[in-house]
Design an enzyme around this catalytic site. Structure first.
Site, PDB file in Angstrom:
ATOM      1  N   SER A 167       0.848  -1.194   0.000  1.00 36.98           N
ATOM      2  CA  SER A 167       0.000   0.000   0.000  1.00 36.98           C
ATOM      3  C   SER A 167       0.878   1.238   0.000  1.00 36.98           C
ATOM      4  O   SER A 167       2.046   1.206   0.422  1.00 36.98           O
ATOM      5  CB  SER A 167      -0.886  -0.003   1.254  1.00 36.98           C
ATOM      6  OG  SER A 167      -1.511   1.239   1.446  1.00 36.98           O
ATOM      7  N   TYR A 172      -2.791  -0.562  10.329  1.00 37.58           N
ATOM      8  CA  TYR A 172      -2.851  -0.909   8.908  1.00 37.58           C
ATOM      9  C   TYR A 172      -1.547  -0.514   8.215  1.00 37.58           C
ATOM     10  O   TYR A 172      -0.961  -1.300   7.471  1.00 37.58           O
ATOM     11  CB  TYR A 172      -4.035  -0.210   8.244  1.00 37.58           C
ATOM     12  CG  TYR A 172      -4.112  -0.457   6.750  1.00 37.58           C
ATOM     13  CD1 TYR A 172      -4.625  -1.648   6.258  1.00 37.58           C
ATOM     14  CD2 TYR A 172      -3.653   0.495   5.836  1.00 37.58           C
ATOM     15  CE1 TYR A 172      -4.683  -1.893   4.888  1.00 37.58           C
ATOM     16  CE2 TYR A 172      -3.712   0.259   4.467  1.00 37.58           C
ATOM     17  CZ  TYR A 172      -4.228  -0.934   4.001  1.00 37.58           C
ATOM     18  OH  TYR A 172      -4.277  -1.166   2.647  1.00 37.58           O
ATOM     19  N   LYS A 194       1.384  -2.917   6.402  1.00 36.63           N
ATOM     20  CA  LYS A 194       1.836  -2.816   5.019  1.00 36.63           C
ATOM     21  C   LYS A 194       3.344  -2.561   4.934  1.00 36.63           C
ATOM     22  O   LYS A 194       3.993  -2.963   3.968  1.00 36.63           O
ATOM     23  CB  LYS A 194       1.041  -1.735   4.288  1.00 36.63           C
ATOM     24  CG  LYS A 194      -0.434  -2.098   4.128  1.00 36.63           C
ATOM     25  CD  LYS A 194      -0.616  -3.444   3.429  1.00 36.63           C
ATOM     26  CE  LYS A 194      -2.062  -3.826   3.220  1.00 36.63           C
ATOM     27  NZ  LYS A 194      -2.233  -5.104   2.511  1.00 36.63           N
TER      28      LYS A 194
END
Length: 258
Positions: free
Chosen positions: A135, A148, A152
């Site tokens: 990401s 999150y 990533k």
């Protein structure tokens, strides 16, 4: 013989777009998801060269079963796409610690499990490649998306390490790094960055980039990381040449809530 692709989290969103594109291009497609009913609906829509199955990526034994049955059906495993992931947004301290742990368990352990369980099959294939979903959040740590973003960064590290380590097997391990994509994952997301940057990418944009990586020659000239979309490419390039304080300042501006 048709090449095969196994996709985790493939029942909807980016995973489903990948499945559709590769099926159209003549691949045998494995559509594996924790929501097996939805995965089966997609497989039925695609046709006889699609196979659905249940997979909770956080469970290593489920990976072993899923990959075993897929390879028995497809003949070999050529491409593994570690797509399954979740996202919780909002203030770090207001997000339950169980949600932070679940993010790491699915987004990080899911990739570790997939790569580890798939290697025996990948080593036997005439052509083999792993493509992970990283990401733009792995470029610089993101406020309101801390676990999150951290997950990533971990995917980015796994990809870099294995892309080097698995050269001895002739297996490239690559990732794509999209910004926000028009899926249910970003619906009602509570983060300043999505409000300030917007959602411009579609699942099909990501799927086409993954297909390009699957077809690219596996030379050292093929980049390990591929930013997806103009905004992500600009952020990625700037982060590599800007002083750290400027990177932090730009992220403060981009993630500021109004």
């Amino acid at each position: 013989m048709r090449q095969s692709i196994f996709i985790s989290g493939a029942a909807q969103g980016i995973g489903a777009a990948i499945a559709r594109l590769f099926y159209q291009q003549g691949y045998k497609v494995g559509i594996y998801d924790i929501n097996v009913d939805q995965a089966q609906i997609l497989a039925d829509q695609l046709g006889p060269h699609a196979k659905a199955g249940k997979l909770d990526v956080s469970q290593y034994d489920q990976w072993q079963v899923a990959l075993g049955e897929f390879v028995e059906w497809a003949g070999e495993l050529n491409i593994l796409v570690n797509n399954a992931g979740i996202l919780y947004s909002g203030d770090f301290e207001k997000t339950d610690i169980a949600a932070h742990h679940r993010t790491i368990n699915i987004n990080v352990n899911g990739v570790l499990n997939g790569c580890h369980a798939a290697l025996p099959y990948l080593k036997k294939a005439a052509f083999a490649r792993v493509i992970n979903l990283s990401s733009a959040s792995a470029i610089y740590g993101q406020a309101d998306l801390v676990s999150y973003s951290a997950s990533k960064f971990a995917v980015r590290g796994i990809t870099e390490g294995l892309d080097t380590e698995w050269q001895k097997y002739g297996i490239r391990v690559l990732d794509v790094m999209p910004l926000f994509v028009q899926t249910s994952m970003v619906k009602d997301m509570d983060a300043g960055s999505i409000k300030n940057i917007g959602v411009d990418l579609t699942p099909q944009d990501v799927a086409h980039q993954i297909f390009a990586l699957a077809k690219a020659k596996g030379t050292i000239l093929t980049a390990t990381h591929t930013p997806v979309g103009i905004k992500t490419k600009v952020m990625y390039q700037l982060s590599s040449i800007s002083p750290q304080f400027l990177n932090r300042l730009s992220n403060l501006v981009l993630t500021r809530k109004s």
